[in-house]
Design a protein around this motif. Structure first.
Motif, PDB file in Angstrom:
ATOM      1  N   LEU A  67       0.856  -1.184   0.000  1.00 32.75           N
ATOM      2  CA  LEU A  67       0.000   0.000   0.000  1.00 32.75           C
ATOM      3  C   LEU A  67       0.893   1.235   0.000  1.00 32.75           C
ATOM      4  N   SER A  68       0.476   2.244  -0.720  1.00 31.59           N
ATOM      5  CA  SER A  68       1.192   3.512  -0.644  1.00 31.59           C
ATOM      6  C   SER A  68       0.906   4.150   0.714  1.00 31.59           C
ATOM      7  N   PRO A  69       1.740   5.088   1.161  1.00 30.87           N
ATOM      8  CA  PRO A  69       1.470   5.762   2.440  1.00 30.87           C
ATOM      9  C   PRO A  69       0.074   6.388   2.477  1.00 30.87           C
ATOM     10  N   MET A  70      -0.384   6.971   1.368  1.00 31.99           N
ATOM     11  CA  MET A  70      -1.710   7.579   1.339  1.00 31.99           C
ATOM     12  C   MET A  70      -2.797   6.527   1.472  1.00 31.99           C
ATOM     13  N   GLU A  71      -2.643   5.401   0.753  1.00 31.17           N
ATOM     14  CA  GLU A  71      -3.626   4.320   0.832  1.00 31.17           C
ATOM     15  C   GLU A  71      -3.691   3.753   2.250  1.00 31.17           C
ATOM     16  N   LYS A  72      -2.538   3.587   2.872  1.00 31.67           N
ATOM     17  CA  LYS A  72      -2.521   3.029   4.223  1.00 31.67           C
ATOM     18  C   LYS A  72      -3.206   3.960   5.207  1.00 31.67           C
ATOM     19  N   LEU A  73      -2.969   5.255   5.080  1.00 31.17           N
ATOM     20  CA  LEU A  73      -3.624   6.218   5.964  1.00 31.17           C
ATOM     21  C   LEU A  73      -5.140   6.123   5.837  1.00 31.17           C
ATOM     22  N   VAL A  74      -5.639   6.035   4.611  1.00 31.10           N
ATOM     23  CA  VAL A  74      -7.088   6.028   4.400  1.00 31.10           C
ATOM     24  C   VAL A  74      -7.714   4.735   4.910  1.00 31.10           C
ATOM     25  N   VAL A  75      -7.097   3.571   4.620  1.00 27.39           N
ATOM     26  CA  VAL A  75      -7.713   2.316   5.060  1.00 27.39           C
ATOM     27  C   VAL A  75      -7.609   2.159   6.579  1.00 27.39           C
ATOM     28  N   THR A 133     -11.499   2.248  -3.297  1.00 30.57           N
ATOM     29  CA  THR A 133     -11.979   1.457  -4.428  1.00 30.57           C
ATOM     30  C   THR A 133     -10.817   0.932  -5.253  1.00 30.57           C
ATOM     31  N   ASN A 134      -9.806   1.757  -5.463  1.00 31.88           N
ATOM     32  CA  ASN A 134      -8.631   1.320  -6.218  1.00 31.88           C
ATOM     33  C   ASN A 134      -7.900   0.191  -5.499  1.00 31.88           C
ATOM     34  N   VAL A 135      -7.821   0.269  -4.165  1.00 33.13           N
ATOM     35  CA  VAL A 135      -7.180  -0.811  -3.403  1.00 33.13           C
ATOM     36  C   VAL A 135      -7.981  -2.096  -3.545  1.00 33.13           C
ATOM     37  N   ARG A 136      -9.301  -1.996  -3.423  1.00 38.09           N
ATOM     38  CA  ARG A 136     -10.150  -3.191  -3.553  1.00 38.09           C
ATOM     39  C   ARG A 136      -9.996  -3.838  -4.928  1.00 38.09           C
ATOM     40  N   LYS A 137     -10.015  -3.019  -5.974  1.00 37.57           N
ATOM     41  CA  LYS A 137      -9.902  -3.557  -7.329  1.00 37.57           C
ATOM     42  C   LYS A 137      -8.542  -4.234  -7.542  1.00 37.57           C
ATOM     43  N   ARG A 138      -7.502  -3.657  -6.996  1.00 37.71           N
ATOM     44  CA  ARG A 138      -6.173  -4.235  -7.164  1.00 37.71           C
ATOM     45  C   ARG A 138      -6.068  -5.586  -6.456  1.00 37.71           C
ATOM     46  N   LEU A 139      -6.603  -5.660  -5.223  1.00 39.85           N
ATOM     47  CA  LEU A 139      -6.525  -6.906  -4.467  1.00 39.85           C
ATOM     48  C   LEU A 139      -7.504  -7.960  -4.986  1.00 39.85           C
ATOM     49  N   SER A 181      -3.975 -10.548   6.797  1.00 38.06           N
ATOM     50  CA  SER A 181      -2.677 -10.625   6.125  1.00 38.06           C
ATOM     51  C   SER A 181      -1.611  -9.803   6.843  1.00 38.06           C
ATOM     52  N   THR A 182      -1.991  -9.132   7.926  1.00 38.90           N
ATOM     53  CA  THR A 182      -1.122  -8.250   8.725  1.00 38.90           C
ATOM     54  C   THR A 182      -0.595  -7.077   7.914  1.00 38.90           C
ATOM     55  N   THR A 183      -1.341  -6.701   6.853  1.00 36.49           N
ATOM     56  CA  THR A 183      -0.981  -5.507   6.094  1.00 36.49           C
ATOM     57  C   THR A 183      -1.208  -4.259   6.946  1.00 36.49           C
ATOM     58  N   ILE A 184      -2.283  -4.267   7.749  1.00 34.58           N
ATOM     59  CA  ILE A 184      -2.498  -3.204   8.722  1.00 34.58           C
ATOM     60  C   ILE A 184      -2.577  -3.834  10.111  1.00 34.58           C
ATOM     61  N   LEU A 185      -1.983  -3.140  11.084  1.00 35.61           N
ATOM     62  CA  LEU A 185      -1.889  -3.632  12.448  1.00 35.61           C
ATOM     63  C   LEU A 185      -2.430  -2.587  13.412  1.00 35.61           C
ATOM     64  N   LYS A 186      -2.669  -3.016  14.632  1.00 34.22           N
ATOM     65  CA  LYS A 186      -3.123  -2.080  15.661  1.00 34.22           C
ATOM     66  C   LYS A 186      -2.150  -0.912  15.812  1.00 34.22           C
ATOM     67  N   ALA A 187      -0.866  -1.209  15.651  1.00 32.05           N
ATOM     68  CA  ALA A 187       0.153  -0.161  15.780  1.00 32.05           C
ATOM     69  C   ALA A 187      -0.011   0.936  14.731  1.00 32.05           C
ATOM     70  N   ASP A 188      -0.680   0.622  13.619  1.00 44.67           N
ATOM     71  CA  ASP A 188      -0.856   1.615  12.552  1.00 44.67           C
ATOM     72  C   ASP A 188      -1.829   2.729  12.937  1.00 44.67           C
ATOM     73  N   LEU A 189      -2.549   2.552  14.044  1.00 42.22           N
ATOM     74  CA  LEU A 189      -3.386   3.653  14.526  1.00 42.22           C
ATOM     75  C   LEU A 189      -2.548   4.876  14.854  1.00 42.22           C
ATOM     76  N   SER A 190      -1.247   4.653  15.057  1.00 44.94           N
ATOM     77  CA  SER A 190      -0.360   5.788  15.319  1.00 44.94           C
ATOM     78  C   SER A 190      -0.277   6.730  14.118  1.00 44.94           C
ATOM     79  N   LEU A 191      -0.622   6.243  12.919  1.00 48.65           N
ATOM     80  CA  LEU A 191      -0.642   7.120  11.747  1.00 48.65           C
ATOM     81  C   LEU A 191      -1.615   8.266  11.947  1.00 48.65           C
TER      82      LEU A 191
END
Length: 271
Positions: free
Chosen positions: A162-170, A215-221, A252-262
């Motif tokens: 995921l790009s930094p922007m995509e990760k922030l949004v999800v 939507t772009n992330v969903r389509k890619r995955l 898949s551990t792509t996002i974790l609880k620790a990512d709430l720090s974003l």
């Protein structure tokens, strides 16, 4: 009195509180089939040939791994994990169910086999879900040539790029899941846009922009994961597509609880 821990040639070991998450794998020297269980105050590892029932629950003196210590809804001894016919098996002896996947609850008195790899277990309380991390060391890959090595790699769960922007949004979209709230739902696009406007006012966030990124992330995955496209889900679709996306990213551990720090870091950056 604290439960005794058998000592069998270092095949049963304590994991310290600062051991870290089990999401990122294990050292290559670990014996295949070894069980690792981790709570907030540490955990334990058990070799596959040791006869031992690992007990978990909220009463630290009465269990091997503590979980939900401050929640009286969690049973003192909520469950145990044992070795049975070459597999590790979860037994729920508490009152609350244990969620082992998006679609599977192990209710009181029930049991479930644990697969190789990482499995987050959630004791589902009325106000909060309590995480118990479990990992079973997978068998070593046999070096039998490039074709076998390639085939083995395709079986591993993938951490999706995921790009930094995509990760922030999800992360913003799925923050209720990451906080282990009971019966979580994705935020609405209006809520996502409002929160991101507060965090990053210079970026002019709108509902449409947030929805377009997700939507772009969903389509890619969706090329590898089912349930991310509208035509794959029976109506009414509602939040199903975003729910399925968030669950895939968490499993898949792509996002974790620790990512709430974003979200916190973004807010701090504006201070």
């Amino acid at each position: 009195m604290t439960l005794p821990i058998p000592r069998s040639s270092n095949k049963v070991n304590l994991l310290p509180p600062d051991f870290g998450s089990l999401t990122r794998g294990l050292p290559p020297s670990v014996e295949p089939g070894t069980l690792f269980v981790l709570g907030v105050n540490g955990g334990m590892s058990i070799a596959p040939d040791v006869r031992f029932a690992l007990i978990f629950g909220r009463s630290e003196p009465d269990v091997h791994v503590c979980v939900g210590a401050e929640d009286p809804h969690v049973s003192r001894q909520h469950g145990h994990i044992t070795r049975d016919h070459e597999r590790w098996v979860l037994h729920n002896v508490g009152r609350l169910p244990i969620r082992v996947s998006a679609n599977r609850l192990v209710i009181s008195g029930d049991r479930a086999e644990l697969p190789s790899g990482y499995t987050p277990l959630f004791i589902v309380g009325p106000k909060q879900e309590h995480l118990l991390e479990v990992r079973v060391a997978a068998p070593a890959v046999q070096a039998a040539g490039p074709a076998v090595e390639f085939e083995a790699k395709t079986r591993e769960r993938k951490v999706w790029p995921l790009s930094p922007m995509e990760k922030l949004v999800v992360v913003c979209l799925g923050q209720r899941y990451l906080r282990n709230e009971p019966y979580p739902q994705p935020l609405t696009w209006a809520q996502v846009a409002t929160e991101l406007r507060v965090l990053r006012p210079e970026e002019k966030w709108t509902e449409r922009r947030a929805a377009h990124i997700v939507t772009n992330v969903r389509k890619r995955l969706s090329r590898s994961v089912s349930g991310l496209l509208e035509e794959e889900v029976p109506p009414p679709v509602g939040n199903t597509l975003n729910h399925n996306l968030i669950m895939e990213l968490m499993i898949s551990t792509t996002i974790l609880k620790a990512d709430l720090s974003l979200l916190e870091e973004s807010a701090a950056g504006e201070g």
